[in-house]
Write a protein that holds these residues in place. Structure first.
Motif: not given
Ligand code: NAD
Ligand code: ZN
Length: 342
Positions: A159, A290, A293-294, A297
């Motif tokens: 991040e 997050r 988003d995380t 990933q």
């Protein structure tokens, strides 16, 4: 069903028979296959000041898990019976200012499974469908069950950082720190220096790709050598130990970034002027993962084959072995400790 329950406001867990959870219209029922044991579970087990201030027994513990969907509520559209899943364990309101600005990881109305409501150290868990995360077919339930702490590591490492080519210091090689080593490597860090006081954990950091895995006292020399005396571009503080926090600010270069995941046990003093302001350092406080988003990933790094968390898992127990699991974490001899449930 079998569940590991915090029955009362005192130390310990009890493995007992409890009813299978009933689901609401927006929830799914998941048959738990694997689960990860975390430092938070140890706090709840020991019933320390944080746990007694936060938790209200009785409840089923555990927030890291993966399994198979066995029932879906009437309003659930995109999760099916038989789906292989894990889940984000922070259940957020979806309505507040923070949720509506893409910051639901810091939603003030967050409820955490295994902390504020029944968790995943059980044969079944009920989860809101919004929190469900699908696993690729080639991702095992064991790896599915540790997405939560891996996500902490992804969030901390990626991040706001510019990882490609970066020099990185990771202070603290607990399970999350060791995951972070592998993530920084996969994301293109040019030099990864990991520090810990525990030789077993330094060994795991080396296994995951750290260029240097050193005692805290030797981190200064390792950083100076790797950066021509400049300091590292990025520090991931993953211990929560005051000495390591100071070292993070000492060894980051001017203008660098310190990503703070580790939680100090009590308030600590920092010299804002010399440690942060005059160095022009950017500090990022990490909360959970997050959303989502995380999670994207995690899935994409696993797909790439560049990041493999499996070497971090060192101990496996059935639910019946919960005392041994807690003891393994406390011993400091373990990487990631997991339960094999179903
Ligand atoms: P952990 O707490 O076991 O890891 C900490 C490691 O730091 C240990 O291996 C310990 O030996 C090492 N250490 C001790 N002194 C040190 C020093 N001076 N320098 C370097 N390392 C030192 O395990 P973890 O589960 O990986 O958690 C890491 C930290 O992250 C903990 O503080 C935990 O509470 C915190 N955490 C935060 C979040 C969040 O959302 N912010 C989420 C999960 C965990
Ligand atoms: Zn919210």
């Amino acid at each position: 069903m079998k569940a590991l329950v915090k029955t009362a406001a005192a130390a310990g867990f009890t493995l007992q028979d409890v009813p299978v959870p009933t689901i609401r219209d927006n929830e799914v029922l998941i048959k738990v296959r694997n689960a990860g044991v975390c430092g938070t579970d140890v706090h709840i087990h020991d019933w320390d000041a944080w746990a007694s201030g936060r938790c209200r027994p009785p409840f089923t513990v555990g927030h890291e898990f993966a399994g198979e969907v066995t029932q879906v509520g009437s309003l659930v559209a995109d999760v099916k019976i038989g789906d292989r899943v894990t889940a984000e364990g922070h259940i957020v309101c979806g309505r507040c200012h923070l949720c509506r600005t893409g910051n639901s990881h810091v939603c003030p109305n967050t409820q955490i499974i295994g902390v504020d409501r029944d968790g995943g150290f059980a044969e079944f868990i009920a989860m809101p469908a919004t929190n469900v995360w699908h696993l690729d077919d080639d991702v095992s339930f064991e790896v599915g069950g540790i997405h939560d702490p891996m996500g902490n590591a992804f969030h901390t490492a990626l991040e706001g950082t510019q990882m490609p080519g970066a020099t990185v210091l990771i202070t603290g090689c607990g399970p999350i720190g060791i995951f972070a080593v592998g993530i920084c490597k996969a994301a293109g860090a040019s030099r990864i220096i990991a520090s810990d006081v525990n030789p077993k954990r330094l060994e795991l950091a080396r296994l995951m790709g750290a260029h240097d895995a050193v005692q805290p006292a030797d981190a200064v020399a390792a950083v100076k050598k790797a950066t021509d005396g400049l300091g590292v571009d990025i520090v991931l503080e993953m211990s929560g130990v005051p000495a390591a926090v100071h070292q993070a600010f000492d060894l980051v270069r001017a203008g660098g970034r310190v990503q703070m995941l580790g939680i100090p046990a009590k308030p600590m003093e920092i010299n804002l002027a010399t440690e942060i302001i005059f160095k022009g350092v950017t500090v990022y406080g990490v909360v959970g993962r997050r959303m989502y988003d995380t999670w994207i990933q995690i899935t994409q790094f696993l797909r790439s084959g560049q990041f493999d968390p499996r070497p971090v898992i060192t101990h496996r127990f059935p639910l019946e072995g919960h005392a041994e699991a807690i003891a393994a974490i406390k011993s400091g001899e373990a990487g990631k400790v997991v339960f094999e449930i179903g």
